[in-house]
Design a protein around this motif. Structure first.
Motif, PDB file in Angstrom:
ATOM      1  N   UNK A 137      14.990   3.783 -26.814  1.00  0.00           N
ATOM      2  CA  UNK A 137      14.642   5.155 -26.396  1.00  0.00           C
ATOM      3  C   UNK A 137      14.756   5.348 -24.880  1.00  0.00           C
ATOM      4  N   UNK A 138      15.032   4.277 -24.170  1.00  0.00           N
ATOM      5  CA  UNK A 138      15.175   4.318 -22.709  1.00  0.00           C
ATOM      6  C   UNK A 138      13.939   4.921 -22.038  1.00  0.00           C
ATOM      7  N   UNK A 139      12.786   4.510 -22.499  1.00  0.00           N
ATOM      8  CA  UNK A 139      11.555   5.039 -21.912  1.00  0.00           C
ATOM      9  C   UNK A 139      11.171   4.311 -20.636  1.00  0.00           C
ATOM     10  N   UNK A 140      11.734   3.130 -20.419  1.00  0.00           N
ATOM     11  CA  UNK A 140      11.423   2.382 -19.214  1.00  0.00           C
ATOM     12  C   UNK A 140      10.025   1.799 -19.231  1.00  0.00           C
ATOM     13  N   UNK A 141       9.467   1.613 -18.061  1.00  0.00           N
ATOM     14  CA  UNK A 141       8.126   1.058 -17.883  1.00  0.00           C
ATOM     15  C   UNK A 141       7.171   2.211 -17.579  1.00  0.00           C
ATOM     16  N   UNK A 142       6.095   2.329 -18.311  1.00  0.00           N
ATOM     17  CA  UNK A 142       5.153   3.430 -18.108  1.00  0.00           C
ATOM     18  C   UNK A 142       4.586   3.421 -16.697  1.00  0.00           C
ATOM     19  N   UNK A 143       4.304   2.251 -16.155  1.00  0.00           N
ATOM     20  CA  UNK A 143       3.752   2.165 -14.803  1.00  0.00           C
ATOM     21  C   UNK A 143       4.760   2.682 -13.780  1.00  0.00           C
ATOM     22  N   UNK A 144       5.999   2.227 -13.867  1.00  0.00           N
ATOM     23  CA  UNK A 144       7.026   2.657 -12.917  1.00  0.00           C
ATOM     24  C   UNK A 144       7.312   4.148 -13.081  1.00  0.00           C
ATOM     25  N   UNK A 145       7.426   4.603 -14.314  1.00  0.00           N
ATOM     26  CA  UNK A 145       7.663   6.033 -14.558  1.00  0.00           C
ATOM     27  C   UNK A 145       6.560   6.877 -13.921  1.00  0.00           C
ATOM     28  N   UNK A 146       5.327   6.439 -14.082  1.00  0.00           N
ATOM     29  CA  UNK A 146       4.195   7.203 -13.559  1.00  0.00           C
ATOM     30  C   UNK A 146       4.191   7.218 -12.039  1.00  0.00           C
ATOM     31  N   UNK A 147       4.597   6.103 -11.423  1.00  0.00           N
ATOM     32  CA  UNK A 147       4.670   6.052  -9.963  1.00  0.00           C
ATOM     33  C   UNK A 147       5.716   7.024  -9.436  1.00  0.00           C
ATOM     34  N   UNK A 148       6.809   7.181 -10.164  1.00  0.00           N
ATOM     35  CA  UNK A 148       7.844   8.125  -9.753  1.00  0.00           C
ATOM     36  C   UNK A 148       7.402   9.575  -9.931  1.00  0.00           C
ATOM     37  N   UNK A 149       6.496   9.795 -10.861  1.00  0.00           N
ATOM     38  CA  UNK A 149       6.075  11.148 -11.197  1.00  0.00           C
ATOM     39  C   UNK A 149       4.879  11.642 -10.396  1.00  0.00           C
ATOM     40  N   UNK A 150       4.031  10.759  -9.943  1.00  0.00           N
ATOM     41  CA  UNK A 150       2.772  11.173  -9.320  1.00  0.00           C
ATOM     42  C   UNK A 150       3.047  12.014  -8.078  1.00  0.00           C
ATOM     43  N   UNK A 151       2.220  13.032  -7.875  1.00  0.00           N
ATOM     44  CA  UNK A 151       2.412  13.970  -6.777  1.00  0.00           C
ATOM     45  C   UNK A 151       1.389  13.720  -5.659  1.00  0.00           C
ATOM     46  N   UNK A 152       1.687  14.191  -4.439  1.00  0.00           N
ATOM     47  CA  UNK A 152       0.770  13.957  -3.315  1.00  0.00           C
ATOM     48  C   UNK A 152      -0.616  14.579  -3.503  1.00  0.00           C
ATOM     49  N   UNK A 153      -0.707  15.591  -4.381  1.00  0.00           N
ATOM     50  CA  UNK A 153      -2.016  16.235  -4.569  1.00  0.00           C
ATOM     51  C   UNK A 153      -2.898  15.485  -5.565  1.00  0.00           C
ATOM     52  N   UNK A 154      -2.487  14.279  -5.941  1.00  0.00           N
ATOM     53  CA  UNK A 154      -3.270  13.465  -6.861  1.00  0.00           C
ATOM     54  C   UNK A 154      -3.487  12.079  -6.228  1.00  0.00           C
ATOM     55  N   UNK A 155      -4.199  12.024  -5.087  1.00  0.00           N
ATOM     56  CA  UNK A 155      -4.300  10.754  -4.351  1.00  0.00           C
ATOM     57  C   UNK A 155      -5.011   9.640  -5.110  1.00  0.00           C
ATOM     58  N   UNK A 156      -5.995   9.990  -5.940  1.00  0.00           N
ATOM     59  CA  UNK A 156      -6.705   8.943  -6.686  1.00  0.00           C
ATOM     60  C   UNK A 156      -5.765   8.229  -7.643  1.00  0.00           C
ATOM     61  N   UNK A 157      -4.956   9.013  -8.343  1.00  0.00           N
ATOM     62  CA  UNK A 157      -4.009   8.411  -9.277  1.00  0.00           C
ATOM     63  C   UNK A 157      -2.935   7.645  -8.527  1.00  0.00           C
TER      64      UNK A 157
END
Length: 200
Positions: free
Chosen positions: A100-120
């Protein structure tokens, strides 16, 4: 007196992981999460808090069963050089085996996280740092034993391996080509005087 939970926590967290992994954090609604977890919205919030809290819990669940377990398994190997090479090999095989080419959830999330979510962002950064730290520990152990030659400073060498791994995981989502991924890993290992990856 608190009421006992009437759901299988592992199963509902697996469902949350699957939903976040498939759609990403931002695109996933709380309604979709509740439906995937077969819970009411109220029950989901009572058990796990808001969407951000549930995501962190789901990611912890994912990491316990994947990245953290893999790091512990490879680091237990008697050869630190082969621990590094084996970790990269397994990462490539997992990437190529992901239909499914989903990749790594951790890496995907790091690419997606926005500056307005500093805790995450800080949480994701801390988890990604565990990979770099794994490489650093292996390099240190291997250099002290004489198995890994000195050369590039240890911190830079760990960052090179870490960056290579992240590149492999990202590239695999759009170009899941064995030659490409193995070539990236071979180049990094050779530049550090490390042995080639083992065959699976």
């Amino acid at each position: 007196m608190a009421r006992p939970r009437t759901f299988d926590e592992t199963a509902v967290l697996d469902a949350a992981v699957d939903r976040f992994w498939t759609q990403g954090y931002e695109a996933t609604s709380t309604r979709e999460l509740a439906d995937s977890m077969r819970m009411t919205l109220a029950s989901m919030h009572n058990a796990f808090g808001d969407k951000r809290a549930l995501f962190r819990r789901a990611l912890e669940h994912y990491l316990d069963g994947s990245l953290r377990a893999r790091i512990a398994r490879h680091e237990a190997a008697p050869s630190p050089a082969m621990a590094i090479a084996g970790f990269l090999r397994e990462s490539i095989e997992r990437s190529l085996g992901d239909g499914c080419r989903r990749g790594c959830l951790l890496v995907n999330s790091a690419l997606e996280v926005t500056p307005d979510n500093p805790d995450l962002r800080d949480f994701l950064n801390a988890e990604l740092t565990t990979i770099e730290d794994f490489f650093r520990r292996c390099l240190d152990r291997g250099r002290r034993s004489g198995e890994i030659p000195a050369g590039i400073p240890e911190g830079d060498a760990a960052r090179l391996l870490f960056s290579t791994l992240l590149g492999i995981r990202v590239l695999a989502r759009i170009r899941p080509e064995r030659a490409l991924l193995e070539g990236a890993a071979r180049g990094a290992l050779a530049s550090l005087g490390l042995p080639p990856m083992p065959d699976f």
